[in-house]
Design an enzyme around this catalytic site. Sequence first.
Site, PDB file in Angstrom:
ATOM      1  N   ARG A   1     -13.330   6.993   9.550  1.00 36.47           N
ATOM      2  CA  ARG A   1     -11.898   7.319   9.446  1.00 36.47           C
ATOM      3  C   ARG A   1     -11.574   8.660  10.081  1.00 36.47           C
ATOM      4  O   ARG A   1     -10.512   8.848  10.683  1.00 36.47           O
ATOM      5  CB  ARG A   1     -11.471   7.365   7.976  1.00 36.47           C
ATOM      6  CG  ARG A   1     -11.269   6.007   7.345  1.00 36.47           C
ATOM      7  CD  ARG A   1     -10.803   6.161   5.917  1.00 36.47           C
ATOM      8  NE  ARG A   1      -9.451   6.681   5.839  1.00 36.47           N
ATOM      9  CZ  ARG A   1      -9.104   7.791   5.227  1.00 36.47           C
ATOM     10  NH1 ARG A   1      -9.988   8.540   4.633  1.00 36.47           N
ATOM     11  NH2 ARG A   1      -7.852   8.179   5.194  1.00 36.47           N
TER      12      ARG A   1
ATOM     13  N   ASN B   1       7.126   9.690   5.915  1.00 38.61           N
ATOM     14  CA  ASN B   1       6.799   8.272   5.738  1.00 38.61           C
ATOM     15  C   ASN B   1       7.935   7.558   5.026  1.00 38.61           C
ATOM     16  O   ASN B   1       8.556   8.123   4.121  1.00 38.61           O
ATOM     17  CB  ASN B   1       5.528   8.156   4.888  1.00 38.61           C
ATOM     18  CG  ASN B   1       5.122   6.715   4.616  1.00 38.61           C
ATOM     19  OD1 ASN B   1       5.070   5.899   5.536  1.00 38.61           O
ATOM     20  ND2 ASN B   1       4.861   6.380   3.358  1.00 38.61           N
TER      21      ASN B   1
ATOM     22  N   HIS C   1       8.818   4.446   2.550  1.00 42.40           N
ATOM     23  CA  HIS C   1       8.108   3.613   1.569  1.00 42.40           C
ATOM     24  C   HIS C   1       9.115   2.725   0.831  1.00 42.40           C
ATOM     25  O   HIS C   1      10.148   3.221   0.367  1.00 42.40           O
ATOM     26  CB  HIS C   1       7.349   4.506   0.578  1.00 42.40           C
ATOM     27  CG  HIS C   1       6.509   3.709  -0.363  1.00 42.40           C
ATOM     28  ND1 HIS C   1       5.303   3.142   0.018  1.00 42.40           N
ATOM     29  CD2 HIS C   1       6.712   3.331  -1.645  1.00 42.40           C
ATOM     30  CE1 HIS C   1       4.801   2.475  -0.999  1.00 42.40           C
ATOM     31  NE2 HIS C   1       5.643   2.566  -2.016  1.00 42.40           N
TER      32      HIS C   1
ATOM     33  N   SER D   1      12.172   5.081  -0.320  1.00 43.77           N
ATOM     34  CA  SER D   1      11.972   6.534  -0.364  1.00 43.77           C
ATOM     35  C   SER D   1      11.490   6.998   0.992  1.00 43.77           C
ATOM     36  O   SER D   1      10.617   6.363   1.599  1.00 43.77           O
ATOM     37  CB  SER D   1      10.886   6.921  -1.379  1.00 43.77           C
ATOM     38  OG  SER D   1      11.165   6.437  -2.666  1.00 43.77           O
TER      39      SER D   1
ATOM     40  N   GLY E   1      -2.390  12.771  -0.520  1.00 44.47           N
ATOM     41  CA  GLY E   1      -2.478  11.617  -1.410  1.00 44.47           C
ATOM     42  C   GLY E   1      -1.856  10.379  -0.783  1.00 44.47           C
ATOM     43  O   GLY E   1      -1.375  10.414   0.350  1.00 44.47           O
TER      44      GLY E   1
ATOM     45  N   ASP F   1       1.142   8.193  -0.774  1.00 43.70           N
ATOM     46  CA  ASP F   1       2.568   8.134  -1.147  1.00 43.70           C
ATOM     47  C   ASP F   1       2.919   9.130  -2.251  1.00 43.70           C
ATOM     48  O   ASP F   1       3.764   8.843  -3.109  1.00 43.70           O
ATOM     49  CB  ASP F   1       2.953   6.694  -1.567  1.00 43.70           C
ATOM     50  CG  ASP F   1       2.703   5.691  -0.452  1.00 43.70           C
ATOM     51  OD1 ASP F   1       2.898   6.043   0.720  1.00 43.70           O
ATOM     52  OD2 ASP F   1       2.304   4.553  -0.761  1.00 43.70           O
TER      53      ASP F   1
HETATM   54  C1  GAR Z   1       8.918  -1.026   5.598  1.00 43.09           C
HETATM   55  O1  GAR Z   1       9.535  -1.655   4.503  1.00 43.09           O
HETATM   56  C2  GAR Z   1       8.207   0.226   5.145  1.00 43.09           C
HETATM   57  O2  GAR Z   1       8.844   0.898   4.101  1.00 43.09           O
HETATM   58  C3  GAR Z   1       6.891  -0.344   4.679  1.00 43.09           C
HETATM   59  O3  GAR Z   1       6.557  -1.278   5.663  1.00 43.09           O
HETATM   60  C4  GAR Z   1       7.767  -1.881   6.143  1.00 43.09           C
HETATM   61  C5  GAR Z   1       7.726  -1.879   7.652  1.00 43.09           C
HETATM   62  O4  GAR Z   1       8.781  -2.631   8.173  1.00 43.09           O
HETATM   63  N1  GAR Z   1       5.896   0.672   4.535  1.00 43.09           N
HETATM   64  C6  GAR Z   1       4.970   0.663   3.579  1.00 43.09           C
HETATM   65  O5  GAR Z   1       4.854  -0.227   2.770  1.00 43.09           O
HETATM   66  C7  GAR Z   1       4.055   1.871   3.584  1.00 43.09           C
HETATM   67  N2  GAR Z   1       3.261   1.904   2.380  1.00 43.09           N
HETATM   68  P1  GAR Z   1       9.122  -2.555   9.721  1.00 43.09           P
HETATM   69  O6  GAR Z   1       7.815  -2.671  10.487  1.00 43.09           O
HETATM   70  O7  GAR Z   1       9.999  -3.763   9.955  1.00 43.09           O
HETATM   71  O8  GAR Z   1       9.843  -1.260   9.968  1.00 43.09           O
END
Ligand code: GAR
Length: 196
Positions: free
Chosen positions: A64, A106, A108, A135, A142, A144
Amino acid sequence: MLKLVVLISGSGSNLRALLEAASDDTYPAEIVAVGADNAASGLAHAVEFGVPTFIVAPQEYANREAWGQALAAAISEHQPDLVVCAGFMRILPADFVGLFSPQLINMHPALLPLYPGAHAVRDALADGATVTGASVHIVDEGVDTGPVIEQVQVVINADDTEESLHERIKAVERELIVRTVKNIATKNINLQELAR
Ligand code: GAR
């Protein structure tokens, strides 16, 4: 003009909202590159808007940390002011976070600190929640857990599926990410202060 690198893993609907906003000359940010951890379908949005793309796939690196270094190098080539994770489904190594945070945000699909992780929409439904949301937050070391910049609520309907609920959350996210980037660009949001 705030220079953004946007990171995605999937369909890129949030990315597209940013690309469309930034195509207006009055919008105070521009997307200088879009990166992904796989051949994500959403990269096509960047190509359509003439924005350079790159892929840094974890399976091509020994660990990673090495992947994080390669990702950081690919991003830094474009000298962004802000890195936006818009559906980027990888946990970023601490060294990477240290390089970019707090200029690293980010999106979420939940009201953090509720339902962190990769299945936030499913988790909210399984929990019997009646309200969830979106959010936008600063990425820290961490998962999120970084300081929340702004949240918007979405009501859960009794007949919602994971898909129907996620679509309504994404509609909210698109407005939220465009507004947040604008507020950072115009200095109405100060990430350094929020991260303190
Ligand atoms: C979004 O809903 C974003 O919040 C989520 O992935 C989706 C991407 O949609 N992210 C997470 O879950 C991060 N933990 P998109 O590719 O259509 O923008």
